[in-house]
Design a protein around this motif. Structure first.
Motif, PDB file in Angstrom:
ATOM      1  N   VAL A 154       1.128  -1.244   0.010  1.00  0.00           N
ATOM      2  CA  VAL A 154       0.041   0.186   0.052  1.00  0.00           C
ATOM      3  C   VAL A 154       0.932   1.263   0.126  1.00  0.00           C
ATOM      4  O   VAL A 154       0.482   2.291  -0.707  1.00  0.00           O
ATOM      5  N   PHE A 155       2.052   1.089   0.794  1.00  0.00           N
ATOM      6  CA  PHE A 155       2.765   2.411   0.827  1.00  0.00           C
ATOM      7  C   PHE A 155       3.675   2.677  -0.488  1.00  0.00           C
ATOM      8  O   PHE A 155       3.802   3.711  -0.952  1.00  0.00           O
ATOM      9  N   VAL A 156       4.056   1.529  -1.018  1.00  0.00           N
ATOM     10  CA  VAL A 156       4.601   1.835  -2.537  1.00  0.00           C
ATOM     11  C   VAL A 156       3.374   2.650  -3.593  1.00  0.00           C
ATOM     12  O   VAL A 156       3.911   3.391  -4.091  1.00  0.00           O
ATOM     13  N   LYS A 157       2.136   2.202  -3.563  1.00  0.00           N
ATOM     14  CA  LYS A 157       1.060   2.886  -4.180  1.00  0.00           C
ATOM     15  C   LYS A 157       1.106   4.169  -3.850  1.00  0.00           C
ATOM     16  O   LYS A 157       0.875   5.367  -4.617  1.00  0.00           O
ATOM     17  N   ALA A 158       0.928   4.370  -2.409  1.00  0.00           N
ATOM     18  CA  ALA A 158       0.842   5.765  -1.965  1.00  0.00           C
ATOM     19  C   ALA A 158       2.241   6.635  -2.186  1.00  0.00           C
ATOM     20  O   ALA A 158       1.813   7.901  -2.612  1.00  0.00           O
TER      21      ALA A 158
END
Length: 292
Positions: A154-158
């Motif tokens: 999720v953090f990669v996408k964010a």
């Protein structure tokens, strides 16, 4: 604004042969004063003025009883902050939702709070509307290795989406990020499995200290990954948050070594503050002992 991924804060570099400030402006995570901002009928503008009057220059926000942005639209809240001399840097939002515990009363039908996994585009759009430069994850589900891995995804996408909108993304830690789970910690897993130019940490100095970590050692291990700090202290006896300078966190040691962290913004935070005098005393201690 620094270029995405830069690890040298602009307050370190002197311009036109002038002397640059030694540290970033004193900021506040307004969660500290949630008891004021989330009260029924709260006068948001008046409270922001009180925050500015104690010497605060920059703020972060967090979801509260009056909803996101304390019942205001992002642009309206940003205008209120600007009118009182405050700069709104970023907003806290949850990451991967925790799975609700099974109970006789099902929680499945309850609306889920907005979170990065499900609402990332909306969250980034709101931050952009408010003129924020940061999207910040307040916490995430990390009790299992699978949750840690999905949180990192999720953090990669964010991080990617924030960069596309000329913003940056950071994750705020508590103590649990330093717990060993199947031989790894969430803290190390996130930092070693994400792009150092897109995923940063907002280091909570108190919770890192409570977890037995030396913040300066973390700076050395992951240089430039900590552009945001929560300047929080913990009572020497109870371990509960207290005004800065009255507890056990070694702020002088941390600030002296701050350049390696890449810090650009520091926010006082005191969970459970009783009135505005608490952050006011933190501001004064910092000015007398750190910013002198």
């Amino acid at each position: 604004m620094l270029a995405i991924g830069s690890s040298i804060p602009n307050w370190i570099v002197a311009r036109d042969s002038s002397i640059a400030p030694k540290y970033p402006p004193v900021g506040l995570q307004v969660y500290t004063l949630g008891f004021l901002l989330n009260a029924p009928g709260a006068d948001t503008r008046s409270i922001l003025k009180q925050i500015a009057d104690i010497g605060i220059k920059e703020i972060e926000t967090a979801t509260g009883g009056n909803g996101l942005y304390y019942g205001q639209k992002p642009k309206v809240f940003a205008e209120m902050a600007k009118d009182t001399g405050l700069k709104w840097i970023g907003n806290h939002i949850g990451g991967l939702p925790r799975t609700p515990a099974a109970s006789a009363t099902s929680t499945a039908a309850r609306p889920r709070s907005r979170n990065l996994r499900d609402n990332i585009q909306e969250i980034v759009d709101d931050a952009a509307e408010g003129g924020c430069s940061w999207v910040i994850c307040s916490s995430s589900a990390i009790s299992t290795l699978d949750e840690i891995k999905r949180t990192a995804e999720v953090f990669v996408k964010a991080g990617d989406l924030a960069e596309q909108n000329n913003m940056r993304f950071a994750y705020h830690n508590h103590q649990s990020e330093f717990d060993q789970i199947e031989g790894v910690t969430a803290f190390d897993y996130v930092l070693t499995n994400t792009d150092k130019k897109k995923v940063f940490m907002e280091l909570d100095l108190a919770w890192a200290t409570a977890a037995g970590q030396d913040p300066v050692a973390l700076f050395k291990k992951y240089p430039g990954r900590f552009p945001l700090w929560h300047v929080k202290d913990l009572d020497k006896t109870t371990g509960r948050p207290c005004p800065v300078g009255t507890g056990k966190v070694d702020f002088k040691h941390i600030f002296t070594n701050s350049k390696l962290s890449g810090v650009e913004h520091t926010f006082i935070e005191q969970d459970g503050a009783k009135n505005i005098d608490d952050p006011a005393s933190s501001v004064q201690w910092l000015k007398n002992n750190i910013y002198k």
